[in-house]
Write an enzyme that holds these catalytic residues in place. Structure first.
Site, PDB file in Angstrom:
ATOM      1  CE  LYS A  84      -3.674  -2.672   2.091  1.00  0.00           C
ATOM      2  NZ  LYS A  84      -4.302  -3.229   3.294  1.00  0.00           N
ATOM      3  CD  GLN A 141      -2.969  -4.766   6.506  1.00  0.00           C
ATOM      4  OE1 GLN A 141      -2.915  -3.738   5.837  1.00  0.00           O
ATOM      5  NE2 GLN A 141      -3.567  -5.864   6.061  1.00  0.00           N
ATOM      6  CG  ASP A 144      -9.360  -0.330   5.074  1.00  0.00           C
ATOM      7  OD1 ASP A 144      -9.485  -0.622   3.869  1.00  0.00           O
ATOM      8  OD2 ASP A 144      -8.970  -1.153   5.929  1.00  0.00           O
TER       9      ASP A 144
END
Ligand code: NAP
Length: 281
Positions: A53, A97, A120
């Protein structure tokens, strides 16, 4: 039948090229979009995903800042670290994450992300808005799958969709997005009595289980659209690749869903920056 490829790599590349153009416009007016990534512990796969990313951010001109924390950190310490990023005016998007170590309350950590930085799509605010069809940041993997289906002109309205998996970041929001597009949605999970029977009825199948080759080719309805979101060691998905002989469309692993997840994250990061600076209505 040999399935046509739902080309995630190509679709992601064209999305990222548009993202790069938008970043260039922002940078020309003195604004640099910035994504903060938060990694807890030293799980090898998670480290790789974060690095990918960060690399893609650099490719399109998005600045990134890494916050790597010890696996022994407490929930309170993680929440404090994320709140700091939420309050930092220089940060436009925050990615925690997943998964975090088991002793951490992941929901508490997600909720420390300011909704306007939730690129996200993991907070309760984003999930509720997405489910109700209010503009919001989408959970990146299901959001990327929707972009992939749209890019290939796959009709969703009135189709029977089966989602195998109901995790908060993937299966559950996937079904909600398909429902918003008028598909008739069935979820399967670990307590489903007969997954094969449900899958056989699917015009569109999304596999999000985390078990290599779990979906058997003989379960696939001839002509179905098969999206394999699974990513398991050895570049194996959740669907036996022989299903491509039965399906009409099929996502390769790798090169299907994975690149779309990252492209969607970066797209939403730039959107967050545009919204904050009033560049986007
Ligand atoms: P997860 O949190 O472990 O969820 C797995 C889901 O599968 C759960 O809902 C579980 O049901 C269900 N399940 C497990 N065994 C089953 C069985 N025998 N029959 C039916 N359902 C079963 O996993 P995840 O985070 O959603 O990830 C799923 C897969 O997607 C993994 O391979 C992961 O690596 C991959 N992934 C890929 C990307 C990408 O960008 N390509 C991004 C995220 C994840 P219960 O709810 O009942 O436990």
């Amino acid at each position: 039948m040999t399935a046509r490829i739902l080309d995630g790599s190509g679709t992601a590349a064209s999305l990222l090229s548009q993202v790069a153009d938008r970043v260039a416009l922002l940078r020309a007016s003195g604004l640099t979009p910035k994504l903060a990534t938060v990694l807890v512990g030293d799980d090898g796969a998670s480290k790789t995903y974060v690095q990918m990313k960060v690399n893609r951010c650099a490719d399109v001109g998005i600045e990134s800042v890494r916050v790597d924390l010890a696996g022994s950190i407490t929930t309170a310490q993680l929440v404090d670290a994320i709140r700091e990023l939420s309050a930092d005016p220089g940060v436009h998007g925050i990615l925690l994450q997943h998964p975090v170590p088991g002793h951490i309350d992941e929901r508490a950590a997600f909720e420390a992300i300011a909704p306007d930085k939730d690129v996200d799509g993991v907070t309760l605010t984003s999930f509720a808005a997405m489910s109700l069809g209010v503009p919001a940041f989408q959970s990146c993997t299901p959001g990327g799958i929707m972009r992939l289906l749209d890019a290939h002109g796959i009709e969703l309205s009135g189709r029977t969709a089966v989602v195998v998996g109901r995790s908060p970041i993937l299966g559950l929001p996937m079904g909600m997005l398909l429902l918003r597009r008028d598909a008739t949605v069935t979820y399967c999970h670990s307590r489903t009595a007969d997954v094969a029977d449900a899958v056989r009825r699917a015009d569109l199948l999304v596999a999000a289980v985390g078990r290599p080759d779990f979906i058997r080719p003989e379960w696939i309805r001839p002509g179905a659209v098969v999206v394999d979101a699974g990513y398991n060691p050895g570049n194996r998905g959740d669907v036996d690749p022989a299903a491509a002989d039965v399906a009409s469309w099929f996502t390769p692993v790798p090169g299907g869903v994975g690149p779309m997840t990252i492209a969607t994250l970066l797209d939403q990061t730039v959107t967050a920056a545009e919204l904050r600076h009033g560049v986007r209505p």
